[in-house]
Scaffold this motif. Structure first.
Motif, short mmCIF file in Angstrom:
data_model
loop_
_atom_site.label_atom_id
_atom_site.label_comp_id
_atom_site.label_asym_id
_atom_site.label_seq_id
_atom_site.Cartn_x
_atom_site.Cartn_y
_atom_site.Cartn_z
N GLU A 1 0.84 -1.20 0.00
CA GLU A 1 0.00 0.00 0.00
C GLU A 1 0.88 1.26 0.00
O GLU A 1 0.57 2.24 -0.67
N GLY A 2 2.00 1.17 0.72
CA GLY A 2 2.95 2.30 0.74
C GLY A 2 3.50 2.57 -0.67
O GLY A 2 3.63 3.73 -1.08
N ARG A 3 3.81 1.49 -1.40
CA ARG A 3 4.32 1.67 -2.77
C ARG A 3 3.27 2.35 -3.65
O ARG A 3 3.58 3.27 -4.40
N LEU A 4 2.03 1.91 -3.53
CA LEU A 4 0.97 2.51 -4.35
C LEU A 4 0.78 3.98 -3.99
O LEU A 4 0.63 4.83 -4.87
N LEU A 5 0.83 4.26 -2.69
CA LEU A 5 0.63 5.66 -2.28
C LEU A 5 1.79 6.54 -2.73
O LEU A 5 1.58 7.66 -3.18
N SER A 6 3.02 6.00 -2.62
CA SER A 6 4.13 6.89 -2.99
C SER A 6 4.12 7.14 -4.50
O SER A 6 4.50 8.21 -4.96
N ARG A 7 3.59 6.20 -5.28
CA ARG A 7 3.55 6.40 -6.73
C ARG A 7 2.35 7.24 -7.16
O ARG A 7 2.43 8.03 -8.09
N TRP A 8 1.19 7.06 -6.48
CA TRP A 8 -0.06 7.61 -7.00
C TRP A 8 -0.75 8.64 -6.10
O TRP A 8 -1.85 9.10 -6.45
N ALA A 9 -0.15 9.00 -4.98
CA ALA A 9 -0.86 9.92 -4.06
C ALA A 9 -1.26 11.22 -4.76
O ALA A 9 -2.37 11.73 -4.54
N GLU A 10 -0.39 11.75 -5.62
CA GLU A 10 -0.70 13.03 -6.27
C GLU A 10 -1.99 12.95 -7.09
O GLU A 10 -2.91 13.74 -6.86
N PRO A 11 -2.08 12.00 -8.07
CA PRO A 11 -3.35 11.93 -8.81
C PRO A 11 -4.55 11.57 -7.94
O PRO A 11 -5.68 11.97 -8.23
N MET A 12 -4.31 10.85 -6.83
CA MET A 12 -5.44 10.49 -5.96
C MET A 12 -6.10 11.75 -5.39
O MET A 12 -7.31 11.83 -5.30
N VAL A 13 -5.27 12.71 -4.99
CA VAL A 13 -5.86 13.89 -4.34
C VAL A 13 -6.09 15.05 -5.32
O VAL A 13 -6.82 15.99 -5.00
N ALA A 14 -5.48 14.96 -6.52
CA ALA A 14 -5.52 16.10 -7.44
C ALA A 14 -6.95 16.48 -7.82
O ALA A 14 -7.28 17.66 -7.94
N SER A 15 -7.82 15.47 -7.96
CA SER A 15 -9.16 15.77 -8.48
C SER A 15 -10.13 16.22 -7.39
O SER A 15 -11.28 16.56 -7.68
N LEU A 16 -9.70 16.18 -6.12
CA LEU A 16 -10.63 16.54 -5.05
C LEU A 16 -10.54 18.05 -4.79
O LEU A 16 -9.45 18.57 -4.55
N PRO A 17 -11.69 18.73 -4.81
CA PRO A 17 -11.64 20.20 -4.67
C PRO A 17 -11.34 20.67 -3.25
O PRO A 17 -11.72 20.01 -2.28
N ASP A 18 -10.66 21.80 -3.13
CA ASP A 18 -10.40 22.44 -1.83
C ASP A 18 -11.66 23.14 -1.36
O ASP A 18 -12.50 23.50 -2.18
#
Ligand SMILES: C[S@@+](CC[C@H](N)C(=O)[O-])C[C@H]1O[C@@H](n2cnc3c(N)ncnc32)[C@H](O)[C@@H]1O
Length: 325
Positions: free
Chosen positions: A61-78
């Motif tokens: 899960e750490g590997r997936l998060l370190s690779r994909w965390a940016e796109p995971m949160v990019a689409s969520l509005p502030d």
């Protein structure tokens, strides 16, 4: 250094523990709810399990998060708020929070865990991130989620994190109920990031839950230590064995504590004496394993739309981002 001999738990928590132990050891088969594995010592043993070569969930899960965390949160509005259910060490939510830092986005994080040590560790992990504000809730998933949802101001997007395959501890009807409960706490456009361990070979699964170093056995047997300490019981640890079983029909790894011989155990604070036959077991945890399609179906049946799924093909672990319809 982490202090493991934490202060005595509050009287109310001990009374609930006593009531649950009395009721669940009278069932057939005998049971103890897996949430009780996580007292101060249990949480430290779990952190050790995460570092074992045979327990691959945390690293995958750490590997997936370190690779994909940016796109995971990019689409969520502030503005954004994260709510993590069962945060453990807090390292995973910290990776998602880190992904916001480069974009100068701030975030508030609600940490929900019944273990005081887990909250302490997570608060320390997140404390080094100046764009993050943290609220800790020492309570159950359900209660913490309710509370965090009531504290959320209007116009704030909520991302619920349910990682580490914690969902696997729920049987299928309970998993459906709990995912539906998460959905009800959310508004359309909010999101859920769900970590789920996938079906793999029996050999790999049994090594993960019955490791050659005996750390998982200690984690399981610590339940008896806890009952001895908090409920003044007289469990003899040498009279019970740790056992992990892959139940293929139900797609779950089960953990048990097996009585080596016929015996009686007194549990004064639970007001009971419990008899065991030789070979009789206490069922202490289920860890359901999924296919990638099943994970998507479970979320969709609970009222979410699956937006994206990331799979670690090596350890067979999936992270799925769901959006509330
Ligand atoms: C398997 S660990 C996973 C920790 C972390 N999410 C990870 O991925 O490494 C489960 C965590 O959830 C907490 N927990 C277990 N059952 C819980 C419950 N019913 N309510 C709140 N927290 C719970 C435990 O104390 C522990 O910190």
């Amino acid at each position: 250094m982490i202090e493991t001999s934490a202060a005595a738990p509050p009287a109310e928590a001990v009374a609930d523990f006593a009531e649950d132990v009395r009721r669940d050891l009278a069932l057939s088969p005998k049971q103890i709810q897996s949430k009780y594995l996580y007292n101060a010592l249990g949480s430290c043993l779990f952190e050790a399990i995460c570092r074992l070569p045979w327990y691959r969930i945390t690293r995958a899960e750490g590997r997936l998060l370190s690779r994909w965390a940016e796109p995971m949160v990019a689409s969520l509005p502030d503005p954004l708020t994260f709510v993590e259910l069962g945060c453990g060490s807090g390292e995973k939510v910290a990776m998602l929070a880190e992904a916001l830092r480069s974009r100068r986005r701030s975030v508030s994080v609600h940490l929900i865990d019944i273990s005081p040590i887990a909250l302490e560790l997570s608060e320390r992990t997140l404390g080094r991130l100046e764009h993050v504000s943290v609220v800790g809730h020492r309570t159950t998933y359900e209660e913490g989620l309710r509370h965090a949802a009531t504290l959320r101001p209007s116009g704030v997007t909520m991302l619920v994190l349910f990682l580490g395959s914690n969902i696997g501890n729920f049987d299928p009807p309970a998993a459906h109920d709990f995912l539906s409960q998460i959905r009800r706490a959310l508004r359309p456009g909010d999101a859920l990031l769900l970590g789920a361990d996938l079906v793999k070979s029996e050999r790999e699964l049994l090594l993960a839950y019955d490791d050659p170093l005996g750390v998982t056995a200690a984690f399981n047997k610590n339940l008896l230590v806890r009952i001895n300490r908090e409920l003044l019981a007289d469990f003899d640890l040498a009279s019970f064995d740790h056992r992990a079983v892959w139940n293929a029909a139900e797609s779950r790894v089960e953990m048990h504590l097996v009585s080596r011989h016929a015996q009686q155990v007194n549990i004064p604070r639970a007001g009971c004496t419990v008899s065991f036959e030789r070979g009789e077991h206490i069922w202490t945890e289920n860890s359901y394993k999924y296919t990638i399609e099943e994970v998507v179906q479970r979320g969709e049946r609970a009222g979410f739309r699956s937006r994206e799924q990331w799979v670690d093909g090596d350890a067979r672990f999936a992270l799925t981002l769901f959006v509330a319809n």
